[in-house]
Design an enzyme around this catalytic site. Structure first.
Site, short mmCIF file in Angstrom:
data_model
loop_
_atom_site.label_atom_id
_atom_site.label_comp_id
_atom_site.label_asym_id
_atom_site.label_seq_id
_atom_site.Cartn_x
_atom_site.Cartn_y
_atom_site.Cartn_z
N ASP A 180 -13.07 2.35 4.27
CA ASP A 180 -11.92 2.30 5.17
C ASP A 180 -12.32 1.76 6.53
O ASP A 180 -11.46 1.51 7.38
CB ASP A 180 -11.31 3.71 5.35
CG ASP A 180 -10.30 4.02 4.25
OD1 ASP A 180 -9.94 3.10 3.50
OD2 ASP A 180 -9.87 5.19 4.16
N LYS B 7 -4.01 -0.98 -6.82
CA LYS B 7 -5.05 -0.30 -6.02
C LYS B 7 -4.92 1.17 -6.36
O LYS B 7 -3.94 1.82 -6.01
CB LYS B 7 -4.81 -0.56 -4.53
CG LYS B 7 -5.78 0.16 -3.62
CD LYS B 7 -5.54 -0.27 -2.17
CE LYS B 7 -6.36 0.53 -1.18
NZ LYS B 7 -6.02 0.18 0.21
N ASP C 216 -6.02 4.70 -5.76
CA ASP C 216 -6.70 5.45 -4.70
C ASP C 216 -6.99 6.88 -5.16
O ASP C 216 -6.41 7.36 -6.15
CB ASP C 216 -5.80 5.45 -3.46
CG ASP C 216 -6.58 5.47 -2.17
OD1 ASP C 216 -7.74 5.91 -2.18
OD2 ASP C 216 -6.02 5.06 -1.14
N ASN D 106 -7.78 10.23 -2.68
CA ASN D 106 -8.10 10.52 -1.29
C ASN D 106 -8.59 11.93 -0.99
O ASN D 106 -8.65 12.31 0.18
CB ASN D 106 -6.87 10.23 -0.41
CG ASN D 106 -6.76 8.74 -0.15
OD1 ASN D 106 -7.72 8.11 0.25
ND2 ASN D 106 -5.59 8.18 -0.39
N ASP E 207 0.84 -1.21 0.00
CA ASP E 207 0.00 0.00 0.00
C ASP E 207 0.87 1.26 0.00
O ASP E 207 2.06 1.22 -0.32
CB ASP E 207 -0.96 -0.07 1.20
CG ASP E 207 -2.29 0.61 0.94
OD1 ASP E 207 -2.33 1.85 1.02
OD2 ASP E 207 -3.27 -0.08 0.63
N ASP E 208 0.28 2.34 0.37
CA ASP E 208 0.89 3.68 0.36
C ASP E 208 2.23 3.70 1.08
O ASP E 208 2.38 3.12 2.15
CB ASP E 208 -0.11 4.62 1.07
CG ASP E 208 0.22 6.06 0.88
OD1 ASP E 208 1.23 6.36 0.21
OD2 ASP E 208 -0.54 6.90 1.39
#
Ligand code: GLA
Length: 739
Positions: A548, A476, A478, A480, A366-367
């Site tokens: 989330d 993924k 995203d 945000n 992920d991030d």
């Protein structure tokens, strides 16, 4: 044949397997809506449906065949300013500033199949044998502007898809409003079911009876949003999951939208679905066209489960990328809640190895893997690896993951830029901002101007390079934050209202180029969880991170609400650590998994820190999901409790195979109660004549018995070991198999 045209009467009767949709050309050349509902036989004309009485209270239009009053007529695609005072589907400003249009019918075209739209996500019938498309053509003579209304009938699924195209052959005009579909219904005795919320609390069902005036669901965030989802239902008041009449509407679009339901003075109901006319305007010069995104409409008189199911099979065959629509999606482990941004290769490898031991199929990083991103204040836009965290580069790490037999996925947030980034140093003007006005960050980040082709090119190049280096299996994607200070530095002053839509077209362009270049890469969309959970995204990314909020109890409500308009293969659902990061709640690993099974299953916790008994449980869960994955992802989904009861304490879900030989169901009870009544669990969608076992037990049941008599559920708390068996937040799982 699904579409019947009576040329003499200028009448169009669109039939699906169980519904009829009828409209006809009115005396002034525009189209009038006659009927949408259960299928009725094809007839030469429907005088009775078309009949109308004149009222004193409104203005009258006189044409050759007589007088009529637009305000009293159900229309197909209405304008404003000629006596229909309801909210219109379109509005155009002409060179002299006037806003009155007179579109009159010029003909129609029928075609087999359904072609994809060029720049927009859309429905399709690639084989050309499932659908039929009708285009009804209109022209405003004075302005030399054409309007085409498109209708595609998907017969088997009882779905009609609509859109409109405006083409200008005259002086430059501005489209101020161009919605995708309008539906005028003869009465207003409907409940509106909408799916609303906020971050970490998406798509909660709200049901209200229609009232006089306009009620609407919309977004002005240039994302479909956490707050409102474009999907909504109009249901008769007694309609529930199992019975009753309902219309479902959805919109294949990811930006600003408007779903408007107006109940007028005579209790007729006008539905509008389309791009939000606020923050919209589109200049059309001579020769230019504007194509609206598509709206999806469906009807059933068999209850809300049936409505969701017909939409679900429609999406699978006519919206989702065929590479993935019927493919089993991998069980993944995502490192976000395990490490947040505090990781390096050495810290991640044990998770990868343990995941392999447990049977998990994909590792998603992920991030935090790029630029120098140790917190959310930097590096968005710098899509190259942080060498401090990955001394062998991202390709070195990807290789190790692949060597463990796992697929490899990466997180990107392509549309964003951090001020602290190499990208901003080089291209500060790529960031969206309005000259002379302060820019407002959200999560310390800003948005790239996706209307600029060079921005899209940059992202294609950098993301493609990483995909190639890592032999990437999954992305993924995203998003945000929403857009503020909307302004296109490359658009003229007279085109600023085009920005919001052009931004979304830029996003679609990027998606389209990447998915075409890398057809095997599975994309999962995400927007701080489920902030862009819509059919536009689903066209490119067949699954979306649902929320989330990974707390099992909160997720029950979110996934239950989501299931009305979408199917479980469309949402990611993971088991995360307890106490839960969003609500601090403790739930058992069994309950967390039982909720997450209904979706694209995965884990999002540090499996290197779990005790052996929990790891053994996870191993079994992974094996269980693999065994029934085809049901969870492709089975027919049922909500077993009705909205009014479900909102209290108990939820039930079930997935059944198409041949009805197997099913898995779950009963969730949020809080336990003292001295409870006997609980019976009623299955659905089984074959009444087949014989089944439940959870491998010896007793045999007919499908009829399981559906009508129900199945006895033992008391939730085992009194012999209460301390080991917390009774709140319980989940019972049932595997039903043909004996
Ligand atoms: C969003 C997503 C999360 C995670 C973080 C990373 O909040 O919804 O799943 O990817 O961003 O910053």
């Amino acid at each position: 044949m699904g579409i019947h045209v009576n040329e003499e009467q200028q009448l169009f009767h669109l039939q699906t397997a169980k519904t009829s949709y009828i409209f006809k050309i009115l005396e002034n050349g525009q189209a009038g809506q006659l009927y949408y509902g259960p299928k009725i036989p094809v007839k030469k004309d429907y005088q009775n449906l078309a009949s109308r009485e004149e009222h004193d209270c409104t203005n009258t239009l006189t044409v050759d065949q007589g007088d009529f009053q637009l305000e009293l007529i159900k229309q197909e695609y209405a304008g404003l300013g000629k006596g229909d005072y309801r909210y219109p589907a379109y509005q155009i400003t002409y060179p002299n500033g006037s806003r009155i249009s007179e579109f009159a019918y010029t003909g129609y075209k029928l075609a087999k199949g359904k072609k994809r739209l060029g720049d927009l996500p859309s429905t399709f019938d690639d084989r050309g044998d499932d659908a039929q498309t009708l285009t009804v053509r209109f022209k405003d003579e004075l302005a030399n502007v054409r309007l085409d209304l498109h209708y595609t009938v998907f017969e088997k699924e009882d779905v009609i898809v609509r859109s409109a195209t405006f083409t200008n052959h005259g002086e430059p005009i501005t489209l101020n409003r161009a919605l995708s579909a309008q539906l005028d219904l003869p009465d207003s005795d409907y409940d509106l079911l909408q799916f609303s919320g906020t971050w970490a609390r998406e798509r909660h069902l709200i049901r209200t009876h229609l009232r006089s005036g306009v009620q609407s669901i919309s977004s002005l965030r240039d994302a479909s949003s956490h707050q409102q989802n474009p999907f909504f239902i109009l249901a008769r008041p007694h309609t529930d999951n199992n019975q009753g009449a309902a219309f479902g509407f959805n919109f294949i679009y990811s930006g600003n939208f408007l779903d408007s339901v107006e109940v007028d003075q005579f209790d007729t109901t006008r539905v509008l679905v389309g791009i939000n006319p606020d923050e919209f305007g589109w200049r059309l010069d001579n020769g230019d066209s504007f194509q609206t995104p598509e709206a999806v409409m469906t009807y059933t008189d068999q209850g809300l489960n049936q409505l969701s199911q017909q939409l679900g099979s429609f999406y699978a065959d006519h919206l989702i990328n065929p590479h993935f629509a019927h493919e089993e999606r991998p069980i993944l482990i995502n490192n976000w809640e395990a490490t947040f941004m505090d990781f390096n290769e050495a810290k991640l490898m044990p998770i990868v190895k343990k995941a392999h031991e447990l049977g998990i199929e994909m590792f998603v990083l992920d991030d935090g893997w790029f630029g120098h991103r140790d917190n959310d204040r930097s590096s968005l836009g710098d899509w190259f690896v942080d060498q401090k965290k990955f001394t062998n580069g991202i390709s070195g790490f990807a290789k190790k993951v692949h060597e463990q037999g796992l697929k490899f996925g990466l997180w990107f947030e392509p549309e964003m830029i951090s001020i602290d980034s190499k990208l901003y140093e080089k291209h500060p003007d790529w960031m969206i901002s309005t000259p002379g006005r302060q820019s407002t960050p959200a999560r310390n980040q800003y948005v790239l101007d996706m209307t600029r082709p060079e921005v899209v090119d940059y992202l294609v190049d950098h993301i493609s390079a990483i995909i190639k280096q890592t032999k990437l299996d999954y992305i993924k994607w995203d998003m945000n934050r929403n857009i503020t200070e909307m302004y296109g530095s490359k658009l003229g002053a007279d085109r600023q209202l085009e920005f919001a839509h052009r931004y979304i077209l830029g996003v679609y362009q990027l998606y389209s180029r990447l998915t075409n270049a890398f057809p095997k890469v599975l994309f999962e969309s995400c927007a701080s969880g489920g902030g862009r959970f819509d059919l536009g995204m689903m066209y490119y990314a067949p699954q979306a991170w649902c929320s989330d909020d990974t707390d099992a109890v909160e997720r029950i409500k979110i996934q239950d609400g989501t299931s009305y308009g979408y199917t479980p293969s469309m949402w990611g659902a993971h088991v995360s650590a307890v106490p839960n990061d969003q609500v601090g709640r403790l739930t058992s690993i069994e309950t967390r998994a039982a909720v997450a099974y209904f979706g694209d299953f995965g884990y999002e916790l540090d499996i290197t820190k779990l005790p052996a008994d929990q790891l053994a449980t996870i191993k079994k869960q992974v094996a269980f999901y693999k065994q029934y994955r085809h049901l969870f992802q492709q089975g027919t989904f049922y909500r077993l409790e009705n909205p009014d009861t479900a909102s209290q304490n108990v939820y039930g879900w079930q997935v059944v195979s198409a041949d009805k030989t197997e099913a898995v169901a779950a009963r969730f009870q949020i809080l336990n109660g003292a001295n409870p009544a006997y609980i019976r669990f009623y299955f659905q969608g089984l074959d009444p004549d087949k014989t089944y076992t439940v959870n491998g037990g010896k007793e045999k049941f007919s499908g009829a018995e399981l559906m009508h008599v129900g199945y006895f559920v033992p008391r939730i708390m085992d009194r012999t070991k209460p301390e080991k068996d917390p009774s709140d937040f319980s989940a019972h799982l049932f595997v039903v198999k043909e004996a």
